[in-house]
Enzyme design. Structure first.
Site, PDB file in Angstrom:
ATOM      1  N   ARG A  57      39.371   0.072   3.456  1.00  0.00           N
ATOM      2  CA  ARG A  57      39.533   0.970   4.630  1.00  0.00           C
ATOM      3  C   ARG A  57      38.554   0.549   5.718  1.00  0.00           C
ATOM      4  O   ARG A  57      37.355   0.854   5.650  1.00  0.00           O
ATOM      5  CB  ARG A  57      39.289   2.414   4.241  1.00  0.00           C
ATOM      6  CG  ARG A  57      39.269   3.383   5.401  1.00  0.00           C
ATOM      7  CD  ARG A  57      40.588   3.538   6.059  1.00  0.00           C
ATOM      8  NE  ARG A  57      41.559   4.187   5.167  1.00  0.00           N
ATOM      9  CZ  ARG A  57      42.854   4.270   5.448  1.00  0.00           C
ATOM     10  NH1 ARG A  57      43.327   3.714   6.533  1.00  0.00           N
ATOM     11  NH2 ARG A  57      43.687   4.867   4.592  1.00  0.00           N
TER      12      ARG A  57
ATOM     13  N   ARG B   5      47.346  -7.481   2.387  1.00  0.00           N
ATOM     14  CA  ARG B   5      45.977  -6.934   2.359  1.00  0.00           C
ATOM     15  C   ARG B   5      45.539  -6.496   0.971  1.00  0.00           C
ATOM     16  O   ARG B   5      44.382  -6.097   0.780  1.00  0.00           O
ATOM     17  CB  ARG B   5      45.841  -5.768   3.347  1.00  0.00           C
ATOM     18  CG  ARG B   5      46.687  -4.550   3.005  1.00  0.00           C
ATOM     19  CD  ARG B   5      46.430  -3.403   3.984  1.00  0.00           C
ATOM     20  NE  ARG B   5      47.240  -2.227   3.641  1.00  0.00           N
ATOM     21  CZ  ARG B   5      47.067  -1.017   4.183  1.00  0.00           C
ATOM     22  NH1 ARG B   5      46.129  -0.852   5.115  1.00  0.00           N
ATOM     23  NH2 ARG B   5      47.818  -0.004   3.823  1.00  0.00           N
TER      24      ARG B   5
ATOM     25  N   HIS C  31      44.872  -5.246  11.919  1.00  0.00           N
ATOM     26  CA  HIS C  31      44.750  -3.790  12.070  1.00  0.00           C
ATOM     27  C   HIS C  31      43.257  -3.433  12.246  1.00  0.00           C
ATOM     28  O   HIS C  31      42.697  -2.706  11.436  1.00  0.00           O
ATOM     29  CB  HIS C  31      45.319  -3.132  10.803  1.00  0.00           C
ATOM     30  CG  HIS C  31      45.562  -1.667  10.887  1.00  0.00           C
ATOM     31  ND1 HIS C  31      44.587  -0.746  11.140  1.00  0.00           N
ATOM     32  CD2 HIS C  31      46.712  -0.959  10.737  1.00  0.00           C
ATOM     33  CE1 HIS C  31      45.105   0.466  11.134  1.00  0.00           C
ATOM     34  NE2 HIS C  31      46.372   0.373  10.904  1.00  0.00           N
TER      35      HIS C  31
ATOM     36  N   ASP D 276      48.180   7.749  18.084  1.00  0.00           N
ATOM     37  CA  ASP D 276      48.834   6.670  17.332  1.00  0.00           C
ATOM     38  C   ASP D 276      49.952   6.126  18.219  1.00  0.00           C
ATOM     39  O   ASP D 276      51.048   6.676  18.263  1.00  0.00           O
ATOM     40  CB  ASP D 276      49.416   7.225  16.022  1.00  0.00           C
ATOM     41  CG  ASP D 276      49.678   6.123  15.003  1.00  0.00           C
ATOM     42  OD1 ASP D 276      49.862   6.465  13.812  1.00  0.00           O
ATOM     43  OD2 ASP D 276      49.685   4.940  15.399  1.00  0.00           O
TER      44      ASP D 276
ATOM     45  N   GLU E 224      44.864  -2.575  17.493  1.00  0.00           N
ATOM     46  CA  GLU E 224      45.539  -3.522  16.606  1.00  0.00           C
ATOM     47  C   GLU E 224      46.392  -4.484  17.421  1.00  0.00           C
ATOM     48  O   GLU E 224      47.045  -4.070  18.396  1.00  0.00           O
ATOM     49  CB  GLU E 224      46.397  -2.755  15.606  1.00  0.00           C
ATOM     50  CG  GLU E 224      45.618  -1.681  14.846  1.00  0.00           C
ATOM     51  CD  GLU E 224      46.498  -0.581  14.307  1.00  0.00           C
ATOM     52  OE1 GLU E 224      47.637  -0.878  13.864  1.00  0.00           O
ATOM     53  OE2 GLU E 224      46.046   0.587  14.330  1.00  0.00           O
TER      54      GLU E 224
HETATM   55  O1  TA6 Z   1      48.311   1.545  12.772  1.00  0.00           O
HETATM   56  C1  TA6 Z   1      48.352   2.916  12.735  1.00  0.00           C
HETATM   57  C2  TA6 Z   1      48.829   3.354  11.364  1.00  0.00           C
HETATM   58  O2  TA6 Z   1      50.155   2.950  11.125  1.00  0.00           O
HETATM   59  C3  TA6 Z   1      48.622   4.852  11.297  1.00  0.00           C
HETATM   60  O3  TA6 Z   1      49.845   5.528  11.354  1.00  0.00           O
HETATM   61  C4  TA6 Z   1      47.854   5.055   9.991  1.00  0.00           C
HETATM   62  O4  TA6 Z   1      48.753   5.250   8.927  1.00  0.00           O
HETATM   63  C5  TA6 Z   1      47.090   3.750   9.902  1.00  0.00           C
HETATM   64  O5  TA6 Z   1      48.017   2.766  10.312  1.00  0.00           O
HETATM   65  C6  TA6 Z   1      46.423   3.483   8.584  1.00  0.00           C
HETATM   66  O6  TA6 Z   1      47.357   3.116   7.622  1.00  0.00           O
HETATM   67  P1  TA6 Z   1      46.815   2.885   6.120  1.00  0.00           P
HETATM   68  O7  TA6 Z   1      47.975   2.503   5.295  1.00  0.00           O
HETATM   69  O8  TA6 Z   1      45.779   1.802   6.198  1.00  0.00           O
HETATM   70  O9  TA6 Z   1      46.178   4.200   5.740  1.00  0.00           O
END
Ligand code: TA6
Length: 295
Positions: free
Chosen positions: A73, A95, A165, A211, A270
């Site tokens: 994370r 990932r 991301h 978002d 991102e």
């Molecule tokens: O990039 C934004 C997103 O798609 C959000 O909607 C949120 O879900 C984030 O990615 C994190 O996703 P993850 O699967 O890493 O918790």
């Protein structure tokens, strides 16, 4: 394993592997400018990028898991071949697979370069029946460039989405803004919605869950942290879309690997191809790169 990695790829004083969290192998690069970088073989996941004065520019959650099959994370998750939810694990499997180093070297100009690669295997083929080779290239100097390459190693075309991301560390989300997207159309994906919108403000500020997917975005956007007094420029090539995300209060509470108040110290900007798939013919190659520069 660490000793073998250092024997094959270590560069005394500038590049070495060490056990990271939960003993996961991690490459550490130390540039002469004072900049440094850490990248795990797990997910080819960059978890730390310090600018020359030592400030950490990336956010990694204190509650992140560092475990097989689980995404880290924070840092720079590599999203492939899916963005968001779908038939594959969320944001794809790249990932949560273990990549392997292909080279670590000092470039002629002095930048430290490393390449991690991921090939298809029985596990990925069972989820996504295509042959591929992924490469993640990092180049560290007083700036950081990260490049994703996708090669179709099979006999049939395939379509994919891919992104970096990136979680940036900010002193206070209340003083952070994203510049360069004024007036451009985006899709608001908060909740289950996909609402079109535009934002006429010079800068995106954060006072709620945010978002946004900006398709066909500018090659340059910037993150401004007024509290820490820096501007971080993102210059991309091949990455035609931008996503801006902060989970804010309620979503943070729903994320087990994210502290309830950590939304205050991070923002994701991102870069990738997330709106429409890239169609790659057999033996085709796609690359996308982003250079991160603190001004
Ligand atoms: O990039 C934004 C997103 O798609 C959000 O909607 C949120 O879900 C984030 O990615 C994190 O996703 P993850 O699967 O890493 O918790």
């Amino acid at each position: 394993m660490i000793d073998e990695l250092n024997r094959k790829f270590g560069l005394p004083g500038v590049a070495s592997f060490a056990p990271g969290r939960n003993g996961l192998p991690r490459l550490e690069l130390r540039h002469g400018s004072g900049a440094s970088l850490q990248v795990y073989l797990h997910g080819a996941h960059v978890t730390s990028w310090r600018r020359p004065d030592g400030r950490e520019m990336l956010f990694t959650s204190g509650q992140s898991e560092f475990a097989d099959g689980r995404p880290i994370r924070g840092g720079i998750p590599v999203v492939f071949p899916q963005f968001g939810d779908g038939p594959l694990p969320k944001h794809g499997f790249a990932r949560i697979r273990t990549w392997r180093p292909e080279f670590v070297r000092v470039a002629p100009g002095g930048a430290l370069e490393a390449r991690l690669v991921l090939d298809d295997d029985a596990g990925t083929y069972a989820m996504w029946p295509h042959r591929f080779r992924l490469a993640l290239d990092v180049a560290l100097s007083d700036v950081l460039t990260v490049r994703v390459s996708v090669r179709n190693a099979g006999g049939a075309p395939f379509s994919f989405l891919a992104a970096l991301h990136t979680y940036f560390a900010v002193d206070d989300i209340a003083c952070a803004t994203v510049l360069g997207l004024k007036g451009l159309p985006f899709i608001d994906t908060v909740g289950d919605g996909r609402k079109p919108g535009t934002d006429g403000c010079e800068a995106i500020a954060f006072d709620r869950e945010t978002d946004r997917v900006y398709a066909r975005a500018p090659a340059r956007v910037a993150l401004r942290d007024e509290a820490a007094r820096f501007t971080l420029a993102l210059d991309s090539e091949g990455m035609r879309d931008i996503v801006v995300w902060n989970p804010w209060v309620e979503k943070s509470k729903r994320m087990p690997d994210f502290g309830d108040d950590e939304y205050r110290r991070m923002v994701c900007v991102e870069t990738g191809v997330v709106a429409e798939g890239i169609d790659l013919p057999p033996d085709g190659l796609w690359t996308g790169a982003t250079t991160f520069r603190v001004e």
